[in-house]
Design an enzyme around this catalytic site. Structure first.
Site, PDB file in Angstrom:
ATOM      1  CG  HIS A  16      -1.984   0.771   1.174  1.00  0.00           C
ATOM      2  ND1 HIS A  16      -3.620   0.739   1.205  1.00  0.00           N
ATOM      3  CD2 HIS A  16      -2.026   2.576   1.060  1.00  0.00           C
ATOM      4  CE1 HIS A  16      -4.120   1.928   1.504  1.00  0.00           C
ATOM      5  NE2 HIS A  16      -3.166   3.129   1.072  1.00  0.00           N
ATOM      6  CG  HIS A  18      -1.709   6.514  -2.260  1.00  0.00           C
ATOM      7  ND1 HIS A  18      -2.485   6.664  -2.760  1.00  0.00           N
ATOM      8  CD2 HIS A  18      -1.692   5.731  -1.062  1.00  0.00           C
ATOM      9  CE1 HIS A  18      -3.383   5.445  -1.738  1.00  0.00           C
ATOM     10  NE2 HIS A  18      -3.001   5.456  -0.893  1.00  0.00           N
ATOM     11  CG  HIS A 201      -8.087   4.015   0.690  1.00  0.00           C
ATOM     12  ND1 HIS A 201      -7.304   3.826  -0.579  1.00  0.00           N
ATOM     13  CD2 HIS A 201      -6.990   4.346   1.405  1.00  0.00           C
ATOM     14  CE1 HIS A 201      -6.194   3.663  -0.506  1.00  0.00           C
ATOM     15  NE2 HIS A 201      -5.329   4.177   0.541  1.00  0.00           N
ATOM     16  CD  GLU A 204      -6.909   6.302   5.108  1.00  0.00           C
ATOM     17  OE1 GLU A 204      -7.791   6.312   4.394  1.00  0.00           O
ATOM     18  OE2 GLU A 204      -5.958   6.622   5.397  1.00  0.00           O
ATOM     19  CG  HIS A 224      -5.814   2.621   6.009  1.00  0.00           C
ATOM     20  ND1 HIS A 224      -4.063   3.174   5.847  1.00  0.00           N
ATOM     21  CD2 HIS A 224      -5.540   3.098   4.598  1.00  0.00           C
ATOM     22  CE1 HIS A 224      -3.924   3.701   5.397  1.00  0.00           C
ATOM     23  NE2 HIS A 224      -4.871   4.311   4.186  1.00  0.00           N
ATOM     24  CG  ASP A 281      -1.425   5.281   2.953  1.00  0.00           C
ATOM     25  OD1 ASP A 281      -1.798   4.842   2.209  1.00  0.00           O
ATOM     26  OD2 ASP A 281      -2.694   5.829   3.983  1.00  0.00           O
TER      27      ASP A 281
HETATM   28  N1  ADE Z   1      -4.437   8.756  -0.888  1.00  0.00           N
HETATM   29  C1  ADE Z   1      -2.704   9.293  -0.455  1.00  0.00           C
HETATM   30  N2  ADE Z   1      -3.263   8.987   0.843  1.00  0.00           N
HETATM   31  C2  ADE Z   1      -4.530   8.115   1.369  1.00  0.00           C
HETATM   32  C3  ADE Z   1      -5.074   7.817   1.967  1.00  0.00           C
HETATM   33  N3  ADE Z   1      -4.333   7.577   3.191  1.00  0.00           N
HETATM   34  N4  ADE Z   1      -6.692   7.186   1.730  1.00  0.00           N
HETATM   35  C4  ADE Z   1      -7.056   7.609   0.875  1.00  0.00           C
HETATM   36  N5  ADE Z   1      -6.520   8.039   0.074  1.00  0.00           N
HETATM   37  C5  ADE Z   1      -4.857   8.485  -0.026  1.00  0.00           C
HETATM   38 ZN    ZN Z   2      -3.680   4.452   1.089  1.00  0.00          ZN
END
Ligand code: ADE
Ligand code: ZN
Length: 340
Positions: A16, A18, A201, A204, A224, A281
């Site tokens: 996970h 980004h 997601h 979270e 998450h 993340d």
């Molecule tokens: N994009 C980047 N980080 C994120 C996160 N923690 N939750 C949702 N979208 C994201």
């Molecule tokens: Zn994320």
């Protein structure tokens, strides 16, 4: 060997991560110079406060606002190829052996740059990185919560189109407190029918009802999922079905969905038999790497043996098929067992 030495040498799996949240600050600066784009600062030190999580970050929405500073720099193929390549370099430097990077191509789309073209640029960067560094990488295309159904369908079709070129799944990202998952049923169903892997997601920044919905939609993994702790019955179901959670400790502290590391439910998940993986993340926005996250986990009382099992769970949960997954699993298990 010291714990620090073992962590450095452990093979790592990041499922996970980004891409746009993991850019080097120096690269943001350099992209701005090349594109004649005015940023609020002109040195790495001065720029950092603008592109890192604010000290007084109060929510996921606050956290995501940071991305807006550098988004305009990413609407071209060479920038996307470069950041994908650099992410492989950075991950490989801390012994990440398998990475799944994710991004929402709709956020880089312009009149001159289509969703497939953004995706192709990232694939190019990934293939170049894989050739140079000792790392394997899958690509997850994110549907994005503030965009239209047609945008999501186009992204879903793009995932199918490039499934043989490193694209290994789809995700739903963005602020879950503001957009319901119902809006994404159609593209997720489409991907499910096509055999594309799904992560979402969920749970979270919102309650367990979002996790329930993601499970009903057929999510193969949950991004998450920390509010699972509020619904024991659902937690038992997620544990018995072995649906992996992609846990990102520091990100959860930064977005204030947990008050501090010590209040993170990760230990309860492990105790309850939930399949836990540990991930970053947003390496750049959070200013962390996976080594830091593994150290934080040990700081919470997770043992080295448990950490070894978490890494193995990462390999087992990879969006890879048949023999490729088997090879990764065996190799990771072997390396972990040699060190721990
Ligand atoms: N994009 C980047 N980080 C994120 C996160 N923690 N939750 C949702 N979208 C994201
Ligand atoms: Zn994320």
């Amino acid at each position: 060997m010291s714990k620090g030495g073992i962590i450095a040498r452990l093979p790592k799996v990041d499922l996970h991560c980004h891409l746009d949240g993991s850019i080097r600050t120096a690269t943001i600066l350099d992209l701005a110079k090349k594109q004649n784009y005015r940023l609020p600062a002109s040195t790495v030190e001065e720029l950092r406060p603008y592109v890192r999580v604010p000290l007084d970050c109060k929510s996921l929405g606050d956290f995501l606002k940071r991305f807006e500073v550098f988004y305009p720099l990413l609407t071209n193929s060479s920038a996307m190829e470069r950041i994908a390549y650099e992410l492989l370099r950075d991950c490989s430097a801390e012994n990440v052996k398998y990475l799944e990077m994710r991004f929402a191509p709709v956020l880089q789309r312009t009149g001159e740059l289509s969703i497939p073209e953004v995706t192709e640029a990232v694939i190019k960067g990934v293939l170049r990185g894989e050739k140079e560094f000792s790392i394997k990488c899958g690509i997850i295309l994110c549907l994005y919560r503030s965009t239209s159904l047609e945008d999501s369908m186009e992204t879903a079709r793009c995932a199918v189109k490039y499934r043989k070129e490193r694209v290994c799944g789809i995700d739903i990202a963005g602020d879950e407190t503001r957009y319901p998952l119902d809006d994404f049923v159609k593209p997720v169903e489409f991907c499910k029918k096509e055999g594309i892997n799904i992560t979402i997601h969920a749970g979270e920044a919102s309650g367990p009802q979002n996790i329930r919905k993601a499970v009903e939609m057929g999510a193969d993994r949950i991004g998450h999922g920390i509010s699972l702790i509020k619904d024991r019955k659902l937690m038992e179901e997620v544990a018995s079905r072995q649906i992996p959670l992609e846990i990102c400790l520091t990100s959860n502290v930064h977005t204030q969905v947990v008050e501090d590391y010590d209040r993170h439910p990760v230990r309860d998940f492990i105790k309850s038999g939930v399949k836990v993986t540990l991930n970053t993340d947003d390496r750049g926005v959070s200013g962390i790497d996976l080594t830091y996250e593994y150290e934080k986990a040990l700081g919470l009382g997770i043992s080295l043996e448990e950490l070894g099992r978490i890494i193995e769970a990462g390999a087992e949960s990879a969006f890879l098929g048949g023999i490729e997954k088997e090879t990764l699993r065996n190799w990771i298990a072997n390396e972990v067992n040699n060190l721990i």
